[in-house]
Design an enzyme around this catalytic site. Structure first.
Site, PDB file in Angstrom:
ATOM      1  N   HIS A 153      -1.097 -58.270  91.334  1.00 31.57           N
ATOM      2  CA  HIS A 153      -0.709 -57.608  92.586  1.00 31.57           C
ATOM      3  C   HIS A 153       0.655 -56.954  92.403  1.00 31.57           C
ATOM      4  O   HIS A 153       1.611 -57.609  92.008  1.00 31.57           O
ATOM      5  CB  HIS A 153      -0.674 -58.604  93.743  1.00 31.57           C
ATOM      6  CG  HIS A 153      -2.040 -58.950  94.258  1.00 31.57           C
ATOM      7  ND1 HIS A 153      -2.272 -59.362  95.566  1.00 31.57           N
ATOM      8  CD2 HIS A 153      -3.255 -58.961  93.668  1.00 31.57           C
ATOM      9  CE1 HIS A 153      -3.552 -59.598  95.743  1.00 31.57           C
ATOM     10  NE2 HIS A 153      -4.184 -59.362  94.611  1.00 31.57           N
ATOM     11  N   TYR A 209       1.595 -60.795 105.123  1.00 31.89           N
ATOM     12  CA  TYR A 209       2.408 -61.773 105.851  1.00 31.89           C
ATOM     13  C   TYR A 209       2.648 -61.199 107.241  1.00 31.89           C
ATOM     14  O   TYR A 209       3.100 -60.060 107.350  1.00 31.89           O
ATOM     15  CB  TYR A 209       3.752 -61.980 105.149  1.00 31.89           C
ATOM     16  CG  TYR A 209       3.695 -62.647 103.796  1.00 31.89           C
ATOM     17  CD1 TYR A 209       3.484 -61.913 102.635  1.00 31.89           C
ATOM     18  CD2 TYR A 209       3.881 -64.014 103.669  1.00 31.89           C
ATOM     19  CE1 TYR A 209       3.443 -62.520 101.393  1.00 31.89           C
ATOM     20  CE2 TYR A 209       3.839 -64.638 102.439  1.00 31.89           C
ATOM     21  CZ  TYR A 209       3.619 -63.878 101.303  1.00 31.89           C
ATOM     22  OH  TYR A 209       3.579 -64.504 100.070  1.00 31.89           O
ATOM     23  N   PRO A 254       6.289 -72.992 101.837  1.00 34.27           N
ATOM     24  CA  PRO A 254       5.389 -72.159 101.024  1.00 34.27           C
ATOM     25  C   PRO A 254       5.512 -70.657 101.234  1.00 34.27           C
ATOM     26  O   PRO A 254       4.897 -69.882 100.515  1.00 34.27           O
ATOM     27  CB  PRO A 254       4.002 -72.643 101.471  1.00 34.27           C
ATOM     28  CG  PRO A 254       4.214 -73.161 102.863  1.00 34.27           C
ATOM     29  CD  PRO A 254       5.590 -73.756 102.855  1.00 34.27           C
TER      30      PRO A 254
END
Ligand code: APR
Ligand code: PHB
Length: 393
Positions: free
Chosen positions: A75, A204, A296
């Site tokens: 990515h 996100y 995380p």
């Protein structure tokens, strides 16, 4: 029963312990790995899956990169969703071409176990009541029970790669060990589903209802997370409620494209920042979650474990090949320097993208200004990108 003799005893058969054992074995340095759980239990854990280029290179150096390179996805960017818009962070152009590899931790652990088996590596499962002894002596030793029978192994060095709840960190005297901790008032409810990912790059999402993340494991396996109060229980969240809440937090076109399905794994992970110092006590070296935990959000947990292993592997190599202790003596300081930078980045990204239950109007405005600055500044995006792909070892 006479004691086993080896050079390094590694406590913990997770990715840290296995990677170190594999790297050492390829250089002719012997080790024994002691794991409390069965292999299927270890393999059953669902964890993150974004690998920094440093980790990818270490897996290749360990001779464990073939399946990762074949099945992992490279990515070159990811998106941040805010106020219904997708804002792309172009990792490659901001870092002179660096990227990340999306490849599940479960697959990493599977590849490491297969490599240990292929080389005849010693990994002892269901090792109960592991205890560390004589850590300041030239030949420390470890005892454990296997099917109720006491066992013992003597070595030059012990590596505590037994995670946050392991015995190793607790073996360092309280007057020596210093612990730093921040607990966040929310957790991540994660779902794994056999559905096509909604996007070929990670998304996100910052939303007033809370954070969300769209991630993936393969073209047919998706991983999604939503921020929930830390008091929530996974059993109280039906799949239907999960998908509905996830959609509310995503831009309308992304929500419309989202494929839903039954969850094959659903769990809540607490969010914590934690660092234990020093990462060495006598001939005991801590690595990975045994010494530090990150929230995380920045995908740094596994990658920090890998950088610890990089420093420790080179320190042990220097000791056994050149007879020099320089690398081992510098281990704790070197590893902690990189750990704290990753802790800072993970804390910053967590504050940037999560809604705080007791956040004020002012906090919300400051958070929006931080996002507006990020989306409008090359320097800010370059800083985020270089931390996300992984700072140099
Ligand atoms: N004796 C033997 N083994 C133990 C003991 C013990 N007393 N305590 C724990 N273990 C084992 C656990 O069962 C686990 O398999 O140590 C292993 C530690 O593995 P991880 O927790 O995966 O830690 P680490 O290898 O450092 O990997 C860090 O894992 O949790 C993720 O986000 C984290 O991605 C990071 C990675
Ligand atoms: C995941 O795929 O599980 C994942 C990806 C990125 C993160 C955290 C988790 O930041």
């Amino acid at each position: 029963m006479s004691a086993l003799q080896t050079q390094v005893v590694i406590i913990g058969g997770g990715p840290s312990g296995l990677l170190l054992s594999q790297l050492l074995h390829r250089k002719g340095i012997s080790s024994i790995v002691l794991e409390r759980q069965t292999r299927s239990h270890v393999m059953g854990r669902i964890r993150a899956g974004v690998l920094e280029h440093g980790f990818v290179n270490l897996m290749r150096e360990a001779g464990c990169g073939r399946r990762m390179d074949r099945e992992g996805e490279v990515h070159a960017g990811f998106c941040i969703a805010h106020q219904g818009q997708l804002n792309r962070i172009d990792l490659a152009s901001r870092t002179g071409g660096e990227t990340v590899m999306v490849y599940g931790q479960t697959e990493v652990t599977r590849d490491l176990y297969q490599a240990r088996d292929a080389m005849g590596g010693v990994v002892i499962h269901t090792a109960q009541n592991v205890q560390l002894h004589a850590l300041n002596d030239a030949r420390p030793f470890v005892t454990w029970e296997l099917d109720g029978v006491s066992q013992r192994a003597e070595c030059d060095f012990i590596v505590g790669a037994d995670g946050f709840h392991g015995v190793s960190r607790k073996s360092i005297p309280a007057d020596v060990l210093k612990e730093y901790e921040k607990i966040y008032p929310f957790g991540w409810l994660g779902v794994l589903s056999e559905t096509a990912p909604v996007s070929d790059e990670l998304i996100y999402a910052r939303h007033e209802r809370g954070f969300a993340l769209c991630s993936l494991r393969s073209p047919v396996l998706s991983r999604y997370y939503i921020q929930v109060p830390s008091t929530d229980q996974a059993k109280d969240w039906s799949d239907k409620a999960f998908w509905a809440e996830l959609k509310r937090r995503l831009p309308a076109d992304v929500a419309a494209a989202l494929q839903t399905g039954p969850s094959i794994e659903k769990s809540i992970a607490p969010l914590r920042s934690f660092v234990a110092e020093p990462m060495r006590y006598g001939n005991l070296f801590l690595a990975g979650d045994a010494a530090h935990i990150v929230p995380p959000t920045g995908a740094k947990g596994l990658n920090l474990a890998a950088s610890d292993i990089h420093y420790l592997y080179h320190g042990l190599l220097e000791y056994y090949v050149k007879g020099s202790c320089a690398g081992l003596d510098a281990y704790s300081e070197k590893a902690l320097a990189r750990v704290w930078k990753a802790e800072r980045f993970s804390w910053w990204m967590t504050n940037l993208l999560h809604s705080s239950p007791d956040g004020s109007e002012t906090d919300l405005r400051l958070q929006s200004a931080e996002l507006d600055y990020l989306f409008s500044s090359d320097a800010a995006q370059a800083s985020m990108a270089e931390n996300y792909v992984g700072l140099p070892y």
